[in-house]
Design a protein around this motif. Sequence first.
Motif: not given
Length: 393
Positions: A63-67, A72-83, A106-110, A134-140
């Motif tokens: 699961f990388d940037e290409k995937f 999900f299409g263009a990045p930068g939106t919060d409307s991803y359906d991770w289900r 540039d993607m938001v993850f839960d 790849m975010h600036e904020t570390p992920l738990k």
Amino acid sequence: MDLVQVSCSKAANFVSEGDVISSLPETLITNILDRLPIRDAVRTGILARNWRLKWTMLSQLVFDEKFFKDVFGAPGTDSYDWRNVIKFLLSLRGSITKFTLRLPKDMVFDVEDINHWFLFLSGKEIKDVSLINMHETPLKLPDHLFSCLELKCLEIRDCYFCPPLSFRGFPNLLKLNLLRVHFESYKFGELVTCCPVLEILGTLTSSSIFQLVGSFSKLQEVILVFLNCKLLAEAGATKGITTTFPCLEILRLWSVDCNKDIEVSLVLKMICCSPKLQKLQIVGTYENDVPPIAPCSSDFNDNTMWRSQLRSVVFACSKGSKSEIYLIKTLLACSPLLKKIAIGLNTSLMVDGADGRLQFAEKLLKLHRASTMAEIDLFYFSNWDSSVPYYYW
């Protein structure tokens, strides 16, 4: 009606007889699918009727940037359906041997969604996990990652390492790569010592690394990035290497500042403490791009240093400084089995041009070599094909 049934029967027989790819061994089919991007692997269902669900045999997931862009299409939106991702995972059958997750900046993850993914993976005998944030904020790190006890390879970048209280380590882990991993209540030393069969360790240098790695009887390869020499000095790391690295065969050291005696001393002491070391790679650097003007004042010399088993040495990004020549001199004098030492010159800093390189080569040729077969090869650093993983640069 009979004609229709007969025609359908003949067509079915024709498809069955002509469907060669579906009759391939399952191991071969899985190997083919694992070499394709996930989306392309799923689309192979159109190849034949019996191939429609072959993609469910996937055992390696990337699961990388290409995937994420394809799904999900263009990045930068919060409307991803991770289900949709968990639905895809639940459709897979068999074991999942490798899972790579590169989270685009540039993607938001839960975190809870990712935790659900690892809940699924923990029951699939997962062996290889790469979690690159790849975010600036570390992920738990997801809690369910720590229940993947069959792990043999683990790579983590920009994450918080906060395991549950019940975590007792990864008993089967062979390879561990850490980059900018933040330890809070749980310490780096606790993690490493809970991996008893570890063979390959890649990490930024820490104040405890030199006291820890020598205790591993099976450690065969170490990758260290020298980025915090001050921390090493404060911890007295140069005096802390008291045990040997009994099985270490490959040592890769990146960002070694030859302008600092402590770092040159660490390099030499690690070689001394590695009786089976055969391959050494060093990538040099200088703080503020200021080359040293005096040789290292280390207490090592030809008589005190152990005879190493080195066969191959690569020293990249050399500026031809006196301290570098000192280090090269020590390696040549104490390596009776050495076959080749390759020195990559930093061409952007060789202000004297060809004459400067010639003078440097003349200095090297005058050095004593314990091995009569040892070759000295000068090359351009810009043409060097580094084997260091991308996340260590």
